[in-house]
Design a protein around this motif. Structure first.
Motif, PDB file in Angstrom:
ATOM      1  N   UNK A   7       0.766  -1.281   0.068  1.00 39.68           N
ATOM      2  CA  UNK A   7      -0.067   0.118  -0.292  1.00 39.68           C
ATOM      3  C   UNK A   7       1.057   1.121  -0.026  1.00 39.68           C
ATOM      4  N   UNK A   8       0.249   2.115  -0.143  1.00 39.59           N
ATOM      5  CA  UNK A   8       0.894   3.609  -0.212  1.00 39.59           C
ATOM      6  C   UNK A   8       0.260   4.669   0.781  1.00 39.59           C
ATOM      7  N   UNK A   9       1.031   5.428   1.604  1.00 44.83           N
ATOM      8  CA  UNK A   9       0.720   6.204   2.438  1.00 44.83           C
ATOM      9  C   UNK A   9       0.641   7.574   1.899  1.00 44.83           C
ATOM     10  N   UNK A  10      -0.406   8.610   1.780  1.00 46.76           N
ATOM     11  CA  UNK A  10      -0.367   9.883   1.318  1.00 46.76           C
ATOM     12  C   UNK A  10      -0.679  10.889   2.467  1.00 46.76           C
ATOM     13  N   UNK A  11       0.403  11.798   2.763  1.00 49.78           N
ATOM     14  CA  UNK A  11       0.305  12.550   3.893  1.00 49.78           C
ATOM     15  C   UNK A  11       0.231  14.180   3.197  1.00 49.78           C
ATOM     16  N   UNK A  12      -0.738  14.773   3.755  1.00 48.52           N
ATOM     17  CA  UNK A  12      -0.687  16.162   3.253  1.00 48.52           C
ATOM     18  C   UNK A  12      -0.755  16.928   4.283  1.00 48.52           C
ATOM     19  N   UNK A  13       0.162  18.042   4.236  1.00 51.60           N
ATOM     20  CA  UNK A  13       0.154  19.093   5.284  1.00 51.60           C
ATOM     21  C   UNK A  13      -0.530  20.597   4.708  1.00 51.60           C
ATOM     22  N   UNK A  14      -1.365  21.220   5.459  1.00 50.07           N
ATOM     23  CA  UNK A  14      -2.080  22.432   4.819  1.00 50.07           C
ATOM     24  C   UNK A  14      -2.333  23.152   6.022  1.00 50.07           C
ATOM     25  N   UNK A  15      -2.753  24.531   5.903  1.00 49.92           N
ATOM     26  CA  UNK A  15      -3.319  25.246   6.706  1.00 49.92           C
ATOM     27  C   UNK A  15      -4.639  25.038   7.095  1.00 49.92           C
ATOM     28  N   UNK A  16      -5.113  25.234   8.421  1.00 50.56           N
ATOM     29  CA  UNK A  16      -6.794  25.169   8.752  1.00 50.56           C
ATOM     30  C   UNK A  16      -7.618  25.899   8.232  1.00 50.56           C
ATOM     31  N   UNK A  17      -7.135  27.117   7.725  1.00 54.72           N
ATOM     32  CA  UNK A  17      -8.163  27.871   7.115  1.00 54.72           C
ATOM     33  C   UNK A  17      -8.158  27.721   5.618  1.00 54.72           C
ATOM     34  N   UNK A  18      -7.310  26.599   5.158  1.00 52.79           N
ATOM     35  CA  UNK A  18      -7.172  26.585   3.447  1.00 52.79           C
ATOM     36  C   UNK A  18      -8.592  26.020   2.980  1.00 52.79           C
ATOM     37  N   UNK A  19      -8.910  26.665   1.838  1.00 51.23           N
ATOM     38  CA  UNK A  19     -10.250  26.147   1.207  1.00 51.23           C
ATOM     39  C   UNK A  19     -10.035  25.643  -0.095  1.00 51.23           C
ATOM     40  N   UNK A  20     -10.901  24.895  -0.374  1.00 49.72           N
ATOM     41  CA  UNK A  20     -11.103  24.194  -1.769  1.00 49.72           C
ATOM     42  C   UNK A  20     -11.684  25.083  -2.855  1.00 49.72           C
ATOM     43  N   UNK A  21     -11.363  24.825  -4.090  1.00 45.72           N
ATOM     44  CA  UNK A  21     -12.063  25.880  -5.054  1.00 45.72           C
ATOM     45  C   UNK A  21     -13.381  26.066  -4.859  1.00 45.72           C
ATOM     46  N   UNK A  22     -14.353  25.275  -4.248  1.00 46.06           N
ATOM     47  CA  UNK A  22     -15.720  25.495  -4.444  1.00 46.06           C
ATOM     48  C   UNK A  22     -16.034  26.242  -2.896  1.00 46.06           C
ATOM     49  N   UNK A  23     -15.017  26.475  -2.136  1.00 45.88           N
ATOM     50  CA  UNK A  23     -15.349  27.117  -0.817  1.00 45.88           C
ATOM     51  C   UNK A  23     -15.243  26.291   0.610  1.00 45.88           C
ATOM     52  N   UNK A  24     -15.309  24.962  -0.024  1.00 39.76           N
ATOM     53  CA  UNK A  24     -15.467  24.049   1.334  1.00 39.76           C
ATOM     54  C   UNK A  24     -14.095  24.132   2.072  1.00 39.76           C
ATOM     55  N   UNK A  25     -14.002  23.628   3.372  1.00 35.09           N
ATOM     56  CA  UNK A  25     -12.603  23.312   3.867  1.00 35.09           C
ATOM     57  C   UNK A  25     -11.912  22.468   3.176  1.00 35.09           C
ATOM     58  N   UNK A  26     -10.664  22.496   2.704  1.00 33.30           N
ATOM     59  CA  UNK A  26      -9.641  21.699   1.986  1.00 33.30           C
ATOM     60  C   UNK A  26      -9.663  20.222   2.591  1.00 33.30           C
ATOM     61  N   UNK A  27      -9.842  19.998   3.979  1.00 30.58           N
ATOM     62  CA  UNK A  27      -9.791  18.792   4.528  1.00 30.58           C
ATOM     63  C   UNK A  27     -10.845  17.935   4.091  1.00 30.58           C
ATOM     64  N   UNK A  28     -12.120  18.773   4.210  1.00 25.06           N
ATOM     65  CA  UNK A  28     -13.263  17.975   3.788  1.00 25.06           C
ATOM     66  C   UNK A  28     -13.221  17.646   2.366  1.00 25.06           C
TER      67      UNK A  28
END
Length: 57
Positions: A7-28
């Motif tokens: 298997x492969x582990x993908x780990x991503x680090x980003x800020x808590x306030x970062x948003x996706x293009x549609x305005x949702x929280x990036x983590x969501x």
């Protein structure tokens, strides 16, 4: 769901306030996309303290 022997582990680090293009929280948005693509799982962890490029707490 049966997992493959390798298997492969993908780990991503980003800020808590970062948003996706549609305005949702990036983590969501990442977890939703992981589910849609059939990934085995996703976990979101909150880091209440840390430092980044500036090395300032």
């Amino acid at each position: 769901m049966e997992l493959p022997s390798q298997c492969v582990l993908l780990r991503i680090f980003f800020g808590e306030d970062d948003k996706a293009a549609d305005g949702k929280p990036l983590h969501e948005a990442i977890v939703i996309k992981a589910r849609e693509t059939g990934m085995a799982g996703a976990t979101v962890l909150r880091g209440p303290l840390g430092f980044g490029r500036s090395s300032v707490l």
